[in-house]
Design an enzyme around this catalytic site. Structure first.
Site, mmCIF file in Angstrom:
data_model
loop_
_atom_site.group_PDB
_atom_site.id
_atom_site.type_symbol
_atom_site.label_atom_id
_atom_site.label_comp_id
_atom_site.label_asym_id
_atom_site.label_seq_id
_atom_site.Cartn_x
_atom_site.Cartn_y
_atom_site.Cartn_z
ATOM 1 N N GLU A 123 0.848 -1.182 0.000
ATOM 2 C CA GLU A 123 0.000 0.000 0.000
ATOM 3 C C GLU A 123 0.889 1.239 0.000
ATOM 4 O O GLU A 123 1.838 1.290 0.775
ATOM 5 C CB GLU A 123 -0.913 0.036 1.233
ATOM 6 N N MET A 265 0.549 -2.691 8.642
ATOM 7 C CA MET A 265 -0.185 -2.857 7.393
ATOM 8 C C MET A 265 -1.100 -4.069 7.459
ATOM 9 O O MET A 265 -0.695 -5.157 7.852
ATOM 10 C CB MET A 265 0.832 -2.994 6.235
ATOM 11 N N GLU A 266 -2.339 -3.861 7.002
ATOM 12 C CA GLU A 266 -3.419 -4.836 7.173
ATOM 13 C C GLU A 266 -3.492 -5.900 6.078
ATOM 14 O O GLU A 266 -4.584 -6.427 5.815
ATOM 15 C CB GLU A 266 -4.755 -4.083 7.216
ATOM 16 N N ASN A 267 -2.381 -6.286 5.430
ATOM 17 C CA ASN A 267 -2.415 -7.332 4.400
ATOM 18 C C ASN A 267 -3.292 -8.502 4.843
ATOM 19 O O ASN A 267 -3.224 -8.931 5.986
ATOM 20 C CB ASN A 267 -0.995 -7.865 4.170
ATOM 21 N N HIS A 299 -6.487 -1.778 15.165
ATOM 22 C CA HIS A 299 -6.711 -1.063 13.906
ATOM 23 C C HIS A 299 -6.504 -1.988 12.707
ATOM 24 O O HIS A 299 -7.363 -2.095 11.826
ATOM 25 C CB HIS A 299 -5.758 0.140 13.842
ATOM 26 N N GLU A 300 -5.377 -2.661 12.677
ATOM 27 C CA GLU A 300 -5.077 -3.524 11.518
ATOM 28 C C GLU A 300 -6.059 -4.687 11.462
ATOM 29 O O GLU A 300 -6.516 -5.080 10.391
ATOM 30 C CB GLU A 300 -3.637 -4.031 11.557
ATOM 31 N N HIS A 303 -9.372 -3.640 10.042
ATOM 32 C CA HIS A 303 -9.326 -3.449 8.590
ATOM 33 C C HIS A 303 -9.808 -4.693 7.840
ATOM 34 O O HIS A 303 -10.177 -4.598 6.673
ATOM 35 C CB HIS A 303 -7.897 -3.148 8.127
ATOM 36 N N GLU A 322 -9.689 4.286 6.233
ATOM 37 C CA GLU A 322 -8.878 4.756 7.360
ATOM 38 C C GLU A 322 -9.699 5.543 8.391
ATOM 39 O O GLU A 322 -9.537 5.345 9.588
ATOM 40 C CB GLU A 322 -7.682 5.577 6.866
HETATM 41 N N1 ARG Z 1 -3.063 0.975 5.742
HETATM 42 C C1 ARG Z 1 -2.027 1.157 6.734
HETATM 43 C C2 ARG Z 1 -2.748 1.512 8.011
HETATM 44 O O1 ARG Z 1 -3.091 2.601 8.290
HETATM 45 C C3 ARG Z 1 -1.061 2.215 6.372
HETATM 46 C C4 ARG Z 1 -0.039 1.770 5.391
HETATM 47 C C5 ARG Z 1 0.360 2.818 4.465
HETATM 48 N N2 ARG Z 1 1.715 2.663 4.095
HETATM 49 C C6 ARG Z 1 2.338 3.492 3.275
HETATM 50 N N3 ARG Z 1 3.585 3.275 3.045
HETATM 51 N N4 ARG Z 1 1.759 4.489 2.703
HETATM 52 O O2 ARG Z 1 -3.133 0.690 8.729
HETATM 53 ZN ZN ZN Z 2 -5.338 1.867 8.578
#
Ligand code: ARG
Ligand code: ZN
Length: 878
Positions: A123, A265-267, A299-300, A303, A322
């Site tokens: 992301e 990061m929420e992969n 949070h993750e 998501h 977000e």
């Molecule tokens: N989606 C992630 C979160 O807020 C943020 C990751 C964004 N990373 C980036 N390199 N722009 O949980």
């Molecule tokens: Zn997020």
């Protein structure tokens, strides 16, 4: 960036993709000198045509269409940003081989190496650094991922979904094949290969599915995973109970990595975390770190529904996932600890940093209409203001209707990539509440301001409120349509009790807190039935992200501070009073007048300290002066040094006059109980540490021994850190140095503790200016390639040590510019974030602001700037 300047892309130009990828099969052949990526894409479109795939920093090896090799020139063309296949049929298979060098990837986007392990961050647009692809969130695909690597070096091979095959290969290699049954955009793809250990636990979902939970870390960190695991299980349970959201796979993995641009990061099913947001034990994490870990794990995890099951159509919709997810994690944190304290922390961040962003050159709506580099839009506006907007919807609808709206949103859009409009529509449809005007929050930037005046008519008993809303121009628009602002109001009678609020026109309200809908530029409300003029408690619990102006007298603020039934507004009355006092003193500093602190502030502090409060965390908030950064925001254009001097004078006066009260409060909250992270323990420690800071500023006694003994005898990092930072900022520099040196000696092998040490030094009031921070850069503990270290030193100095950063010579600005230019070659995302402090040049008075601007111009004239830095710098110079 002299020639080809990067171009903005616009929301209005959005077009649905002509082709989608039904299935994506990836094979990673990991070798030390390079990694080969073989990708087989099952493509489907409505008609034959040109296929334009994104790709960056890739070495193309070969392209095949339905099994036949394609030639460059006649069949396809390739440049720095795209691979274009001139003609493909509506249904076909495209096979692409690329070669990449993760070990040289310092941007930390795509596939890179961190401390010997391979990991990914895709992301927003990192997947295009792995292979050519339709790198946009509205292209969703089913993934099969095969990883082949040396088994002794990389025994653990992970990707999204379920492990379907794993076997040994010749030459000491092994293979793992992962299949993810959920279709997903490529920004949620993840891969990890490394020598990792894990802890394991289980969670049974509400419908009885057994889920395996694992946290993977480097071997030395295996004793720091338990808290995150516990937070994960609590998050899973909470999301079932509060939102009816159940987990949807048999396995959920978290991996901790040291080099990471953001928090986590929420992969899908393979969350990758900055190690600072997952690793904790009492010796290596402070209370702050614990609460941050709990919030980010949640949070993750959240998501998985708000982001993964329902994702964003395009990156202009980032706040869809977000804003909603931050709102969800703040509800969770609030349920886990003290709601008022959590609200105070959130509002402090919003008013100090997000309001500044919204007033600056990078201001953007929570759903922006254009950007040059999307990485620059992972902002406080998208996240925190986005969450405030969802919170207002929650408050307008009430908990039950909001939950119905959320259920409807997930049910309607499961498996889809949608826009913020779908979210608002679901809320509207479920509740029957018209959100037409409310939508202005999504496409207008800027912080609305409410100016409130009032009038009392003794003969009729009517109390009138006049409310005017305005919003300053921001880059996207000079003219603002009025916002729909929910304003929670209380009216206190002479005894300080909440009066029944009855709108004259509509007798039925009769509430203690009434939410007024402000929708017009100017509005008047008449309340009836008062025998004396009430004191208004406005914007209770900070019911909308706005700036409020009401001509409170200091007496009224003291009255609210003593009596308001709304905890947030009680605290806020104290903050407003302190702000008023400090800013008045700062005027006197500039006029060269003698300074004196209003006795009423000192008396209030004394009373608070002597009160036997059970809520220690709240008491700590009440006794904390507004930060220098907050005060600067309240006084534009700001004279940093005058405000700093005034604030320091207030602190020292309080410390001198109340040192005995601070000491007894310290002693009451200091005990020898073993450390345990809990709301109660955290509250006590925070109050105690605040007292210690005041005591070390007092010249009515030498309290250094108190800090030294807290540092030496405590069993936890929270207390040790509090003692060290009190010493570091005090006049006891010899003692401070001895303790800080010893601390480093002891912890030099724990990166997270070293980062805390670096940030204490970089943030210290006593630092030897730019020379001092340059010493930290030269220290062996510093590493410019590690974002956590950059944040601990450069970020803290420029963003928090405002007194030294704004040194009158301008040396702080020039120093920062040098670091930005250096970092831009390595990691543009991190470099662009560091420009932040300089973009506030218009808010700094006189020559200082001008020097900041000149520094920005110097950065802009640097050759080959990244898009990231170019965007922030060029917009700030307009
Ligand atoms: N989606 C992630 C979160 O807020 C943020 C990751 C964004 N990373 C980036 N390199 N722009 O949980
Ligand atoms: Zn997020």
């Amino acid at each position: 960036m002299k020639d080809a300047q990067p171009k903005a892309i616009y929301l209005k130009d959005y077009e649905a993709p002509k082709f989608t990828v039904l299935h994506t099969a990836l094979t990673f052949l990991i070798e030390e000198e390079a990694t080969e990526v073989h990708s087989l894409l099952s493509i489907q479109g409505e008609a034959a045509g040109e296929l334009k795939l994104n790709g960056q920093a890739l070495e193309l090896v070969s392209v095949e269409l339905d099994g036949g090799a394609l030639s460059e020139g006649s069949d396809f063309s390739v440049d720095d940003d795209f691979l274009v296949i001139h003609q493909i049929p509506a249904h076909c298979k495209v096979a692409i081989k690329t070669r990449i060098k993760p070990q040289e990837n310092t941007a930390l986007e795509g596939l890179y190496k961190s401390a010997g392990m391979y990991c990914t961050q895709c992301e927003a647009e990192g997947f295009r650094r792995i292979t050519y692809f339709l790198d946009r969130p509205d292209v969703m695909s089913i993934y099969d991922v095969t990883i082949i690597a040396d088994k002794s070096k990389y025994p653990v091979l992970l990707s999204n979904g379920n492990l379907v095959e794993s076997k040994e290969l010749e030459g000491g290699k092994h293979l793992a094949h992962w299949h993810d049954p959920h279709k997903k955009p490529c920004y949620l793809f993840a891969l990890v290969a490394g020598d990792l250990r894990h802890i394991e636990d289980r969670f049974t979902t509400m419908s009885g599915t057994d889920v395996t939970l694992r946290i993977y870390v480097e071997p030395q960190n295996i004793d720091k995973c338990d808290f995150a695991m516990d937070a994960l299980k609590r998050s899973m349970k909470w999301d079932e109970e509060r939102y009816g959201r159940e987990y949807d796979l048999d396995i959920f993995n978290i991996v901790a990595v040291d080099d990471f641009n953001m928090g986590a990061m929420e992969n899908k099913s393979l969350n990758i975390f900055n190690s600072s947001c997952v690793l904790a034990n009492s010796a290596t994490a402070t209370d702050n770190a614990y609460s941050r870990i709990e919030a980010i794990v949640a949070h993750e995890y959240f998501h998985n529904w708000s982001g993964n099951r329902v994702t964003c159509r395009d990156w202009f919709q980032l706040s869809l996932k977000e804003g909603f997810t931050v709102f969800r994690d703040s509800q969770f944190s609030s349920d886990m600890s003290s709601p008022v304290v959590k609200r105070i922390d959130d509002v402090n961040l919003l008013r100090t940093a997000q309001f500044a962003e919204d007033a600056g050159p990078m201001a953007h709506p929570i759903r922006p209409a254009s950007f040059i580099e999307i990485s620059n839009f992972y902002t406080l506006t998208i996240y925190e203001k986005g969450a405030e907007v969802v919170r207002m919807i929650h408050n307008l609808l009430g908990e039950d209707k909001f939950r119905e709206g959320s259920d409807l949103y997930f049910q309607r859009h499961d498996g889809q990539a949608v826009t913020t409009e779908e979210f608002v529509k679901a809320m509207e449809d479920a509740s029957g509440i018209d959100l037409t005007q409310f939508r202005n929050w999504y496409h207008q930037a800027g912080t609305p301001e409410l100016s409130v005046t009032d009038q009392f008519d003794e003969t009729t008993g009517d109390y009138k409120l006049f409310i005017k809303q305005t919003c300053r121009p921001t880059p996207e628009s000079d003219k603002k349509e009025p916002f729909h602002i929910p304003m929670a109001l209380g009216l206190l009678d002479e005894e300080g009790n909440d009066a029944q609020i009855t709108l004259k026109s509509d007798g039925k309200f009769n509430q203690k807190t009434q939410v007024l809908s402000i929708t017009e530029p100017e509005q008047e409300f008449i309340f009836s039935g008062f025998s004396a003029k009430p004191t208004p408690s406005l914007l209770r619990d900070f019911s909308a992200p706005v700036k409020l102006h009401y001509p409170y007298t200091r007496e009224q603020l003291l009255f609210l501070l003593a009596h308001d039934s709304d905890g947030f507004n009680r605290w806020d009355a104290g903050q407003t009073l302190a702000t008023d006092i400090v800013l008045e003193l700062s005027e006197q500093v500039q006029a060269g007048e003698p300074l004196e602190v209003d006795d009423r502030l000192i008396e209030t502090f004394e009373k608070l300290l002597k009160e036997d409060s059970s809520d220690k965390a709240m008491l700590c908030k009440m006794l904390s002066l507004p930060s220098l950064a907050f005060l600067i925001e309240q006084s534009v254009p700001a004279n940093v040094h005058a405000i700093y001097t005034a604030r320091t004078f207030v602190r020292q006066t309080l410390a001198n006059q109340l040192h005995e009260a601070f000491l007894s409060c310290y002693q009451q909250n200091h005990d020898d109980e073993p450390y345990n992270y809990s709301a109660e323990g955290t509250g006590k420690r925070s109050l105690k540490s605040l007292c210690l800071h005041y005591l070390l500023e007092s010249d009515q006694g030498d309290y250094s021994q108190l800090a030294i003994s807290q540092y030496q005898n405590s069993d936890n990092l929270t207390d040790q850190h509090a003692a060290l930072s009190a010493l570091a900022n005090s006049r006891f520099q010899v003692q401070a140095k001895a303790c800080l040196d010893e601390f480093y000696e002891k912890w030099q092998h724990e990166p997270l503790v070293v980062n805390l040490w670096l940030s204490m030094l970089a943030g210290s009031d006593r630092i030897d200016g730019v020379e001092g921070v340059e010493e930290l850069i030269a220290h062996p503990a510093f590493d410019i390639k590690n974002p956590n270290k950059v944040r601990s030193v450069i970020g803290v100095f420029a963003g928090q040590n405002l007194r030294h950063f704004h040194t009158q010579t301008g040396a702080g600005y020039e120093w920062l510019a040098d670091k930005i230019i250096l970092l831009d070659r390595l990691n543009p995302q991190i470099a662009a974030r560091l420009v932040g402090p300089l973009t506030k040049w218009q808010r700094i008075v006189g020559e200082g602001g001008q020097k900041m601007r000149n520094t920005l111009a110097r950065i802009e004239s640097t050759e080959n700037l990244s898009k990231d830095v170019y965007e922030v710098v060029s917009k700030s110079l307009v």
